[in-house]
Design a protein around this motif. Structure first.
Motif, PDB file in Angstrom:
ATOM      1  N   HIS A  86      -2.711   0.158  -0.609  1.00  0.00           N
ATOM      2  CA  HIS A  86      -2.474   1.589  -0.450  1.00  0.00           C
ATOM      3  C   HIS A  86      -3.787   2.304  -0.182  1.00  0.00           C
ATOM      4  O   HIS A  86      -4.733   2.192  -0.959  1.00  0.00           O
ATOM      5  CB  HIS A  86      -1.805   2.150  -1.710  1.00  0.00           C
ATOM      6  CG  HIS A  86      -1.556   3.626  -1.676  1.00  0.00           C
ATOM      7  ND1 HIS A  86      -2.168   4.510  -2.530  1.00  0.00           N
ATOM      8  CD2 HIS A  86      -0.759   4.372  -0.878  1.00  0.00           C
ATOM      9  CE1 HIS A  86      -1.759   5.731  -2.273  1.00  0.00           C
ATOM     10  NE2 HIS A  86      -0.899   5.678  -1.277  1.00  0.00           N
ATOM     11  N   CYS A  87      -3.820   3.049   0.928  1.00  0.00           N
ATOM     12  CA  CYS A  87      -4.974   3.891   1.260  1.00  0.00           C
ATOM     13  C   CYS A  87      -6.287   3.107   1.264  1.00  0.00           C
ATOM     14  O   CYS A  87      -7.328   3.617   0.837  1.00  0.00           O
ATOM     15  CB  CYS A  87      -5.054   5.089   0.314  1.00  0.00           C
ATOM     16  SG  CYS A  87      -3.648   6.218   0.489  1.00  0.00           S
ATOM     17  N   ARG A  88      -6.198   1.846   1.711  1.00  0.00           N
ATOM     18  CA  ARG A  88      -7.369   0.992   1.926  1.00  0.00           C
ATOM     19  C   ARG A  88      -8.174   0.762   0.642  1.00  0.00           C
ATOM     20  O   ARG A  88      -9.375   0.510   0.687  1.00  0.00           O
ATOM     21  CB  ARG A  88      -8.256   1.612   3.014  1.00  0.00           C
ATOM     22  CG  ARG A  88      -7.499   1.946   4.282  1.00  0.00           C
ATOM     23  CD  ARG A  88      -8.307   2.719   5.274  1.00  0.00           C
ATOM     24  NE  ARG A  88      -9.249   1.863   5.964  1.00  0.00           N
ATOM     25  CZ  ARG A  88     -10.023   2.287   6.961  1.00  0.00           C
ATOM     26  NH1 ARG A  88      -9.967   3.546   7.371  1.00  0.00           N
ATOM     27  NH2 ARG A  88     -10.859   1.462   7.555  1.00  0.00           N
ATOM     28  N   GLN A  89      -7.487   0.842  -0.488  1.00  0.00           N
ATOM     29  CA  GLN A  89      -8.171   0.703  -1.764  1.00  0.00           C
ATOM     30  C   GLN A  89      -7.690  -0.533  -2.514  1.00  0.00           C
ATOM     31  O   GLN A  89      -6.549  -0.966  -2.367  1.00  0.00           O
ATOM     32  CB  GLN A  89      -7.948   1.955  -2.631  1.00  0.00           C
ATOM     33  CG  GLN A  89      -8.548   3.227  -2.039  1.00  0.00           C
ATOM     34  CD  GLN A  89      -8.288   4.436  -2.916  1.00  0.00           C
ATOM     35  OE1 GLN A  89      -7.587   4.361  -3.915  1.00  0.00           O
ATOM     36  NE2 GLN A  89      -8.882   5.562  -2.538  1.00  0.00           N
ATOM     37  N   LYS A  90      -8.570  -1.071  -3.342  1.00  0.00           N
ATOM     38  CA  LYS A  90      -8.224  -2.161  -4.234  1.00  0.00           C
ATOM     39  C   LYS A  90      -8.353  -1.648  -5.663  1.00  0.00           C
ATOM     40  O   LYS A  90      -9.061  -0.683  -5.922  1.00  0.00           O
ATOM     41  CB  LYS A  90      -9.158  -3.353  -3.979  1.00  0.00           C
ATOM     42  CG  LYS A  90      -9.055  -3.877  -2.536  1.00  0.00           C
ATOM     43  CD  LYS A  90      -9.732  -5.197  -2.355  1.00  0.00           C
ATOM     44  CE  LYS A  90      -8.945  -6.305  -3.040  1.00  0.00           C
ATOM     45  NZ  LYS A  90      -9.509  -7.646  -2.717  1.00  0.00           N
ATOM     46  N   PRO A  91      -7.616  -2.247  -6.619  1.00  0.00           N
ATOM     47  CA  PRO A  91      -6.812  -3.457  -6.466  1.00  0.00           C
ATOM     48  C   PRO A  91      -5.547  -3.212  -5.646  1.00  0.00           C
ATOM     49  O   PRO A  91      -5.073  -2.087  -5.547  1.00  0.00           O
ATOM     50  CB  PRO A  91      -6.468  -3.830  -7.914  1.00  0.00           C
ATOM     51  CG  PRO A  91      -6.488  -2.516  -8.650  1.00  0.00           C
ATOM     52  CD  PRO A  91      -7.581  -1.722  -8.012  1.00  0.00           C
ATOM     53  N   ASP A  92      -5.018  -4.287  -5.070  1.00  0.00           N
ATOM     54  CA  ASP A  92      -3.791  -4.196  -4.304  1.00  0.00           C
ATOM     55  C   ASP A  92      -2.632  -3.806  -5.197  1.00  0.00           C
ATOM     56  O   ASP A  92      -2.595  -4.147  -6.385  1.00  0.00           O
ATOM     57  CB  ASP A  92      -3.512  -5.533  -3.615  1.00  0.00           C
ATOM     58  CG  ASP A  92      -4.616  -5.908  -2.629  1.00  0.00           C
ATOM     59  OD1 ASP A  92      -5.102  -5.009  -1.915  1.00  0.00           O
ATOM     60  OD2 ASP A  92      -4.990  -7.098  -2.589  1.00  0.00           O
ATOM     61  N   LYS A  93      -1.673  -3.089  -4.636  1.00  0.00           N
ATOM     62  CA  LYS A  93      -0.525  -2.636  -5.421  1.00  0.00           C
ATOM     63  C   LYS A  93       0.413  -3.790  -5.763  1.00  0.00           C
ATOM     64  O   LYS A  93       1.039  -3.793  -6.827  1.00  0.00           O
ATOM     65  CB  LYS A  93       0.237  -1.556  -4.652  1.00  0.00           C
ATOM     66  CG  LYS A  93      -0.588  -0.305  -4.372  1.00  0.00           C
ATOM     67  CD  LYS A  93      -1.080   0.334  -5.655  1.00  0.00           C
ATOM     68  CE  LYS A  93      -1.870   1.613  -5.377  1.00  0.00           C
ATOM     69  NZ  LYS A  93      -2.378   2.231  -6.624  1.00  0.00           N
ATOM     70  N   VAL A  94       0.545  -4.747  -4.858  1.00  0.00           N
ATOM     71  CA  VAL A  94       1.415  -5.905  -5.081  1.00  0.00           C
ATOM     72  C   VAL A  94       0.685  -7.133  -4.551  1.00  0.00           C
ATOM     73  O   VAL A  94       0.085  -7.090  -3.476  1.00  0.00           O
ATOM     74  CB  VAL A  94       2.769  -5.760  -4.347  1.00  0.00           C
ATOM     75  CG1 VAL A  94       3.627  -7.003  -4.564  1.00  0.00           C
ATOM     76  CG2 VAL A  94       3.509  -4.514  -4.801  1.00  0.00           C
ATOM     77  N   THR A  95       0.733  -8.205  -5.291  1.00  0.00           N
ATOM     78  CA  THR A  95       0.211  -9.495  -4.838  1.00  0.00           C
ATOM     79  C   THR A  95       1.220 -10.572  -5.204  1.00  0.00           C
ATOM     80  O   THR A  95       1.633 -10.667  -6.370  1.00  0.00           O
ATOM     81  CB  THR A  95      -1.137  -9.825  -5.500  1.00  0.00           C
ATOM     82  OG1 THR A  95      -2.082  -8.791  -5.195  1.00  0.00           O
ATOM     83  CG2 THR A  95      -1.679 -11.159  -5.005  1.00  0.00           C
ATOM     84  N   VAL A  96       1.650 -11.346  -4.206  1.00  0.00           N
ATOM     85  CA  VAL A  96       2.630 -12.404  -4.468  1.00  0.00           C
ATOM     86  C   VAL A  96       2.162 -13.692  -3.790  1.00  0.00           C
ATOM     87  O   VAL A  96       1.574 -13.656  -2.703  1.00  0.00           O
ATOM     88  CB  VAL A  96       4.043 -12.027  -3.963  1.00  0.00           C
ATOM     89  CG1 VAL A  96       4.579 -10.818  -4.702  1.00  0.00           C
ATOM     90  CG2 VAL A  96       4.033 -11.773  -2.466  1.00  0.00           C
ATOM     91  N   PRO A  97       2.414 -14.840  -4.402  1.00  0.00           N
ATOM     92  CA  PRO A  97       2.092 -16.109  -3.738  1.00  0.00           C
ATOM     93  C   PRO A  97       3.099 -16.406  -2.634  1.00  0.00           C
ATOM     94  O   PRO A  97       4.309 -16.321  -2.849  1.00  0.00           O
ATOM     95  CB  PRO A  97       2.194 -17.132  -4.867  1.00  0.00           C
ATOM     96  CG  PRO A  97       3.122 -16.509  -5.870  1.00  0.00           C
ATOM     97  CD  PRO A  97       2.915 -15.030  -5.775  1.00  0.00           C
ATOM     98  N   THR A  98       2.608 -16.719  -1.446  1.00  0.00           N
ATOM     99  CA  THR A  98       3.476 -17.039  -0.300  1.00  0.00           C
ATOM    100  C   THR A  98       2.898 -18.225   0.466  1.00  0.00           C
ATOM    101  O   THR A  98       2.566 -18.113   1.658  1.00  0.00           O
ATOM    102  CB  THR A  98       3.621 -15.829   0.637  1.00  0.00           C
ATOM    103  OG1 THR A  98       2.298 -15.390   1.029  1.00  0.00           O
ATOM    104  CG2 THR A  98       4.368 -14.684  -0.023  1.00  0.00           C
ATOM    105  N   PRO A  99       2.759 -19.382  -0.178  1.00  0.00           N
ATOM    106  CA  PRO A  99       2.155 -20.538   0.512  1.00  0.00           C
ATOM    107  C   PRO A  99       2.988 -20.967   1.719  1.00  0.00           C
ATOM    108  O   PRO A  99       4.218 -21.048   1.648  1.00  0.00           O
ATOM    109  CB  PRO A  99       2.129 -21.614  -0.572  1.00  0.00           C
ATOM    110  CG  PRO A  99       3.200 -21.207  -1.547  1.00  0.00           C
ATOM    111  CD  PRO A  99       3.195 -19.714  -1.547  1.00  0.00           C
ATOM    112  N   GLY A 100       2.312 -21.180   2.843  1.00  0.00           N
ATOM    113  CA  GLY A 100       2.999 -21.648   4.052  1.00  0.00           C
ATOM    114  C   GLY A 100       3.859 -20.618   4.720  1.00  0.00           C
ATOM    115  O   GLY A 100       4.753 -20.969   5.508  1.00  0.00           O
TER     116      GLY A 100
END
Length: 463
Positions: A203-217
């Motif tokens: 959001h708005c080029r800022q960290k931390p990210d609002k959502v992080t999910v594992p998506t291997p492959g």
């Protein structure tokens, strides 16, 4: 790879719109007659509008029309120009007020007109009718291939969804913004980042990210993977485009209007894209509503054109006070000179509308991108495919609190008990939403997010 859209148009003269980012659109169409192309400022069949009718009048002539008025600006004989058994290629161009159309492979247009009072074109619509259905292959001039440069390429969006396919080893980046460029107010979706191991919403080029999910492959350099991004009133969803499964979701408590998308790749990845930002009158986040025949005024000279007052023409219903009339409409259609009452949190204009429900005539809002109007009743938001739009009426809004409705408020309908209802609007979660004012309750009710919400402080429309 060019942005190619396959579109089917039924025999109903109802335009289906998509945004354009350049002054030309190229297409192939297969239809026996009446391939109609509209150029507009917004994703609806309303003025100002240019219409290019190719193969009309039984596939004998073509015309250019502005604002649905006669006489046509240009009319030429084009016998057999379209064909129901094969695709024929055409282009439509607009530049400095000159509107023209030509055949594929020919640089000289077969029809052209210079408008002394041009308007900016942001959307193109296509439709067929008068006994004809059509199959279209529409191609925009802009390509969406992204090098390993982390630079967004931007295009406009018409509604609250973006469907795309991406082929690349990793780092599929998509942004949503209120303009055609990188800015502080942006949503960013990084799919298959970190060497194709995880995905995030930023959001708005800022960290931390609002959502992080594992998506291997998640991504593949040898095949296209399909995705869908949806947004409405701050709710952001990323779906697997093949099965609809939610990959990521986040709600922004202070959303901003989204008008453009951007795509890019980087960190060693080159991307190929197939992008669909075609407007067809609905969004998957919106409640469903029944559909009905489109409101359309047949051009003079066509067989079966209905004069005003004739059965089949849209009736006008005069309100019980003030200027303006209520016009019947359906399926997201906007009548010319419709009163704009506010805007959705996406920035889309909301029109003053009303519809019947449970014996009441309820004021509410028309959301053209959802293909319906919404009215509040019984604690819920109800979608209506058939409704009335306020046309040529006032647009004077006065702040009100509780039951203090001023004399001269514009009447908008009545409750199931016969109580007069007025038209109000409220600022809520980044939107300005219209709804019903019920004097005995001392509040304005608005349809919003599936609910009927009541507010004691509001604005009321004056006659």
């Amino acid at each position: 790879m060019a942005n190619v859209m396959d579109v089917s148009t039924p025999d109903n003269l109802q335009y289906q719109f998509f945004p354009v980012s350049s002054g030309v659109v190229q297409f192939k169409v297969r239809t026996p007659n009446d391939a109609h192309v509209a150029l507009t400022m917004g994703p609806q069949d309303s003025e100002p509008i240019y219409e290019i009718m190719i193969g009309g009048w039984g596939n004998t002539k073509s015309v250019i029309r502005k604002n649905k008025t006669r006489p046509d600006k240009v009319e030429i004989e084009t016998p057999g120009i379209v064909n129901g058994g094969e695709f024929r290629g055409f282009w439509v161009r607009w530049d400095g007020g000159v509107v023209s159309a030509g055949r594929e492979g020919e640089s000289i247009p077969f029809i052209s007109w210079a408008d002394p009072e041009p308007f900016p074109v942001a959307f193109v619509g296509v439709c067929t009718g008068w006994g004809a259905t059509g199959t279209w292959k529409i191609e925009e001039a802009e390509e969406f291939n992204t090098p390993d440069k982390l630079e967004y390429k931007f295009g406009p969006v018409a509604a609250g969804s973006l469907e795309f396919e991406y082929r690349g080893p990793h780092n599929c980046h998509v942004c949503l913004s209120p303009g055609p460029g990188e800015m502080d107010s942006m949503y960013e979706f990084i799919l298959g980042g970190w060497e194709n191991t995880q995905s995030v919403i930023r959001h708005c080029r800022q960290k931390p990210d609002k959502v992080t999910v594992p998506t291997p492959g998640l991504m593949n350099p040898n095949e296209f993977r399909k995705f869908l991004i949806e947004w409405r009133c701050g709710r952001l969803i990323v779906r697997d485009g093949s099965n609809g499964a939610v990959i990521m979701e986040w709600v922004d408590p202070t959303p901003f209007p989204v008008t453009h998308f951007g795509v890019r790749s980087g960190y060693g990845a080159h991307g190929s894209w197939r992008i669909r930002h075609f407007y067809s009158g609905g969004a998957s986040l919106a409640p469903s509503a029944p559909t009905a025949a489109a409101l359309y005024s047949p051009p003079a000279g066509y067989p079966g054109a209905a004069p005003a007052g004739y059965p089949g023409a849209a009736p006008a219903v005069a309100p019980s006070g003030g200027a303006g009339v209520w016009m019947d409409a359906s399926s997201g259609q906007v009548v010319p000179s419709a009163v704009v009452g506010g805007q959705d949190c996406s920035g889309e204009p909301l029109y003053v509308a009303r519809a019947q429900h449970e014996g009441a005539m309820l004021p509410g809002k028309l959301v053209t991108s959802h293909g319906c109007a919404y009215v509040p009743w019984g604690g819920q938001e109800h979608g209506k495919g058939q409704y009335q739009v306020l046309v040529g009426g006032p647009n004077n809004w006065v702040p009100v609190s509780g039951t203090n409705i001023p004399p001269g408020a514009f009447p908008g309908g009545e409750s199931e008990d016969g109580e007069p209802l007025y038209i109000g609007r409220v600022r809520h979660e980044g939107s300005i939403t219209t709804g019903k004012v019920q004097p005995s309750h001392g509040v304005c009710y608005i349809p919003f997010g599936g609910q009927e919400l009541g507010f004691p402080d509001y604005e009321v429309l004056m006659a």
